[in-house]
Design an enzyme around this catalytic site. Structure first.
Site, PDB file in Angstrom:
ATOM      1  N   THR A   1       0.739  -1.332  -0.200  1.00 14.32           N
ATOM      2  CA  THR A   1      -0.152   0.009   0.121  1.00 14.32           C
ATOM      3  C   THR A   1       1.028   0.951  -0.242  1.00 14.32           C
ATOM      4  O   THR A   1       1.614   1.628   0.626  1.00 14.32           O
ATOM      5  CB  THR A   1      -1.018  -0.231   1.817  1.00 14.32           C
ATOM      6  OG1 THR A   1      -1.347  -0.742   1.004  1.00 14.32           O
ATOM      7  CG2 THR A   1      -1.618   0.732   1.153  1.00 14.32           C
TER       8      THR A   1
ATOM      9  N   GLY B   1      -4.555   1.607  -2.562  1.00 19.72           N
ATOM     10  CA  GLY B   1      -4.515   0.615  -2.262  1.00 19.72           C
ATOM     11  C   GLY B   1      -5.248  -0.168  -2.512  1.00 19.72           C
ATOM     12  O   GLY B   1      -4.658  -1.511  -3.424  1.00 19.72           O
TER      13      GLY B   1
ATOM     14  N   GLU C   1      -5.626  -7.221   2.885  1.00 12.30           N
ATOM     15  CA  GLU C   1      -5.946  -8.036   1.588  1.00 12.30           C
ATOM     16  C   GLU C   1      -7.152  -7.299   0.655  1.00 12.30           C
ATOM     17  O   GLU C   1      -7.544  -8.831   0.179  1.00 12.30           O
ATOM     18  CB  GLU C   1      -5.876  -9.178   2.119  1.00 12.30           C
ATOM     19  CG  GLU C   1      -4.687  -9.549   3.221  1.00 12.30           C
ATOM     20  CD  GLU C   1      -3.352  -9.320   2.269  1.00 12.30           C
ATOM     21  OE1 GLU C   1      -3.398  -9.937   1.878  1.00 12.30           O
ATOM     22  OE2 GLU C   1      -2.652  -8.833   3.397  1.00 12.30           O
TER      23      GLU C   1
HETATM   24  C1  LIG Z   1      -5.376  -2.304  10.018  1.00  9.14           C
HETATM   25  C2  LIG Z   1      -4.845  -2.743   9.088  1.00  9.14           C
HETATM   26  C3  LIG Z   1      -3.228  -3.105   8.304  1.00  9.14           C
HETATM   27  C4  LIG Z   1      -2.754  -2.946   7.207  1.00  9.14           C
HETATM   28  N1  LIG Z   1      -1.976  -3.984   6.633  1.00  9.14           N
HETATM   29  C5  LIG Z   1      -0.947  -3.177   5.489  1.00  9.14           C
HETATM   30  C6  LIG Z   1       0.222  -4.045   5.567  1.00  9.14           C
HETATM   31  O1  LIG Z   1       0.924  -4.700   6.401  1.00  9.14           O
HETATM   32  N2  LIG Z   1       0.983  -3.801   4.089  1.00  9.14           N
HETATM   33  C7  LIG Z   1      -0.043  -3.211   3.344  1.00  9.14           C
HETATM   34  O2  LIG Z   1       0.312  -3.137   2.097  1.00  9.14           O
HETATM   35  N3  LIG Z   1      -0.856  -2.559   3.543  1.00  9.14           N
HETATM   36  C8  LIG Z   1      -1.773  -2.358   4.596  1.00  9.14           C
HETATM   37  N4  LIG Z   1      -2.829  -2.055   4.515  1.00  9.14           N
HETATM   38  C9  LIG Z   1      -3.313  -1.137   3.665  1.00  9.14           C
HETATM   39  C10 LIG Z   1      -4.677  -1.588   2.928  1.00  9.14           C
HETATM   40  O3  LIG Z   1      -4.504  -2.870   2.054  1.00  9.14           O
HETATM   41  C11 LIG Z   1      -5.328  -0.706   2.240  1.00  9.14           C
HETATM   42  O4  LIG Z   1      -6.446   0.589   3.060  1.00  9.14           O
HETATM   43  C12 LIG Z   1      -6.834  -1.085   1.029  1.00  9.14           C
HETATM   44  O5  LIG Z   1      -5.978  -2.385   0.622  1.00  9.14           O
HETATM   45  C13 LIG Z   1      -7.860  -0.426   0.575  1.00  9.14           C
HETATM   46  O6  LIG Z   1      -7.083   0.491  -0.121  1.00  9.14           O
HETATM   47  P1  LIG Z   1      -7.223   1.720   1.002  1.00  9.14           P
HETATM   48  O7  LIG Z   1      -7.610   2.153   1.794  1.00  9.14           O
HETATM   49  O8  LIG Z   1      -6.189   3.224  -0.060  1.00  9.14           O
HETATM   50  O9  LIG Z   1      -8.962   2.467   0.528  1.00  9.14           O
HETATM   51  P2  LIG Z   1      -8.981   2.351  -1.276  1.00  9.14           P
HETATM   52  O10 LIG Z   1      -8.563   1.735  -2.500  1.00  9.14           O
HETATM   53  O11 LIG Z   1      -8.858   4.078  -1.338  1.00  9.14           O
HETATM   54  O12 LIG Z   1     -10.570   2.710  -1.461  1.00  9.14           O
HETATM   55  C14 LIG Z   1     -11.571   3.247  -0.705  1.00  9.14           C
HETATM   56  C15 LIG Z   1     -13.280   2.779  -0.843  1.00  9.14           C
HETATM   57  O13 LIG Z   1     -13.729   2.455  -2.786  1.00  9.14           O
HETATM   58  C16 LIG Z   1     -13.658   0.788  -2.560  1.00  9.14           C
HETATM   59  N5  LIG Z   1     -13.438   1.029  -4.098  1.00  9.14           N
HETATM   60  C17 LIG Z   1     -12.097   0.820  -4.265  1.00  9.14           C
HETATM   61  N6  LIG Z   1     -11.650   0.626  -5.662  1.00  9.14           N
HETATM   62  C18 LIG Z   1     -13.190  -0.011  -5.813  1.00  9.14           C
HETATM   63  C19 LIG Z   1     -13.496  -0.808  -7.268  1.00  9.14           C
HETATM   64  N7  LIG Z   1     -13.182  -0.556  -7.678  1.00  9.14           N
HETATM   65  N8  LIG Z   1     -15.132  -0.594  -6.822  1.00  9.14           N
HETATM   66  C20 LIG Z   1     -16.020  -1.225  -5.382  1.00  9.14           C
HETATM   67  N9  LIG Z   1     -15.099  -0.382  -4.221  1.00  9.14           N
HETATM   68  C21 LIG Z   1     -13.907   0.066  -4.725  1.00  9.14           C
HETATM   69  C22 LIG Z   1     -13.365   0.401  -0.933  1.00  9.14           C
HETATM   70  O14 LIG Z   1     -13.458  -0.915  -1.351  1.00  9.14           O
HETATM   71  C23 LIG Z   1     -12.850   1.349  -0.245  1.00  9.14           C
HETATM   72  O15 LIG Z   1     -14.301   0.802   0.388  1.00  9.14           O
HETATM   73  C24 LIG Z   1      -3.046  -1.904   6.176  1.00  9.14           C
HETATM   74  C25 LIG Z   1      -4.727  -1.237   6.194  1.00  9.14           C
HETATM   75  C26 LIG Z   1      -5.451  -1.735   7.539  1.00  9.14           C
HETATM   76  C27 LIG Z   1      -6.856  -0.499   7.824  1.00  9.14           C
END
Ligand SMILES: Cc1cc2nc3c(=O)[nH]c(=O)nc-3n(C[C@H](O)[C@H](O)[C@H](O)COP(=O)(O)OP(=O)(O)OC[C@H]3O[C@@H](n4cnc5c(N)ncnc54)[C@H](O)[C@@H]3O)c2cc1C
Length: 322
Positions: A65, A70, A302
């Site tokens: 990320t 994300g 994930e």
């Molecule tokens: C507690 C915690 C631990 C984590 N640990 C790790 C880790 O160890 N390593 C790591 O690399 N990452 C980690 N992450 C990051 C995590 O993988 C990301 O937060 C996640 O992939 C979502 O990305 P984003 O937060 O940027 O949300 P975004 O991608 O910006 O999404 C925002 C919203 O839009 C929705 N959305 C996005 N695209 C679409 C689509 N095409 N269709 C429908 N809906 C969509 C998503 O479902 C979400 O509800 C962690 C996150 C948290 C909260």
């Protein structure tokens, strides 16, 4: 019993007691699945052997990320540039579990954003590598027992031997596939963790309802029963996905199903608990309130629930994954 099934059983049980503490325990963590899926035999030995008989607490980490990438992992901007016998990595990463204390971090980068997923490479970046730094522990609403960390890579020089899987792996354009393969192993585990948190919420809700003499209300009993049923169904999805992984059979769909279903059921368990305890939950000093803050992350990490549903719907109608 195979390693994937063992993993989901352990994940559920550890998360039942505390998922945040479970992730804080030393171990290779989410860095292990990509190492197992993509690593060369030499890399697996070099980076995993120290965990077998550790001389001190050791952690591994996984950093995909970025502040601007994300769900859409194809959008990662951390750059990887070959320079002689090494690679230079530059970029920003966020929310990587235990990154600041890790012996090594699996860092995903791109050799050229225009190539999309074909340009992805993964590197094992070792602790103390010059250019790796600015570790900052993120503020989180839940799961506070372990660190989620942002960090930067500034012309961080990584030996060519630390390119995960070696050059030949990427000649087959298998970088992104490797990431997806590792998600197929980790998604059932995250699902199982959600089941564990959901079970804890159900048990705490039952105890509260019994003490408050609410179990005579059939509406309360009905909701408690529905949650128990959903958690058990979700657990079976996790077990099935893991069993397929152990049998080396495709489990993409089952891993997504487990990841989509379990956090939703667990969230429902925590919501019911919050509603049952009423104002006690609002004060912020009841176990159910903590579980309520912990559980949402199981839907996010994930691949969010929405992303799983997008993937499953595409598969159902015969479209490629993206
Ligand atoms: C507690 C915690 C631990 C984590 N640990 C790790 C880790 O160890 N390593 C790591 O690399 N990452 C980690 N992450 C990051 C995590 O993988 C990301 O937060 C996640 O992939 C979502 O990305 P984003 O937060 O940027 O949300 P975004 O991608 O910006 O999404 C925002 C919203 O839009 C929705 N959305 C996005 N695209 C679409 C689509 N095409 N269709 C429908 N809906 C969509 C998503 O479902 C979400 O509800 C962690 C996150 C948290 C909260």
């Amino acid at each position: 019993m195979g390693p994937a099934l063992t993993g989901v059983l352990l994940s559920e049980e550890l998360a039942y007691w505390d998922r945040g503490v479970a992730v804080a325990f030393p171990g290779p963590g989410l860095g292990e699945p990509p190492l197992l899926a993509m690593g060369t035999p030499e890399q697996k030995e070099r980076f995993l052997a120290p965990f077998r008989a550790p001389d001190r607490p050791r952690w591994g980490s996984f950093a995909m990320t970025e502040p601007g990438a994300g769900s859409d992992v194809a959008g990662i901007r951390t750059s990887a540039r070959r320079d002689g016998d090494s690679w230079l990595l530059s970029g920003d990463k966020s929310f990587a579990a235990n990154a600041s204390r890790a012996d090594w971090i699996v860092v995903w980068a791109t050799v050229d954003p225009a190539l999309g997923r074909a340009g992805h490479r993964a590197f094992l970046v070792e602790r103390g590598t010059p250019g790796l730094g600015d570790f900052k522990i993120e503020r989180k609403m839940g799961l506070k027992a372990y660190e989620s960390t942002s960090f930067t890579l500034r012309e961080c020089r990584v030996p060519a031997d630390n390119l995960l899987g070696g050059e030949q792996h990427y000649a087959r354009q298998a970088g992104f596939k490797g990431a997806m393969q590792s998600f197929n192993a980790t998604r059932p585990m995250i699902g199982a963790m959600a089941v564990g948190i959901g079970r804890a919420a159900l048990d705490a809700s039952l105890a509260f309802a019994r003490e408050a003499e609410r179990l005579g209300d059939s509406r309360v009993r009905d909701r408690l029963e529905r949650i128990q049923r959903k958690l058990r169904a979700a657990r079976l999805l996790c077990w099935r996905a893991a069993w397929l992984a152990d049998a080396r059979r495709p489990n993409v769909l089952e891993a997504s199903m487990a990841k989509a279903a379990a956090p939703a059921a667990a969230l429902e368990a925590a919501v019911l608990g919050m509603e049952l305890i009423g104002e006690v939950g609002g004060r912020g000093d009841h176990l159910i309130e903590k579980l309520f803050r912990d559980v949402k992350a199981m839907d996010i990490v994930e691949g969010t629930g929405q992303i799983q549903r997008v993937l499953m719907a595409r598969q159902l109608v015969g479209l490629p994954r993206d």
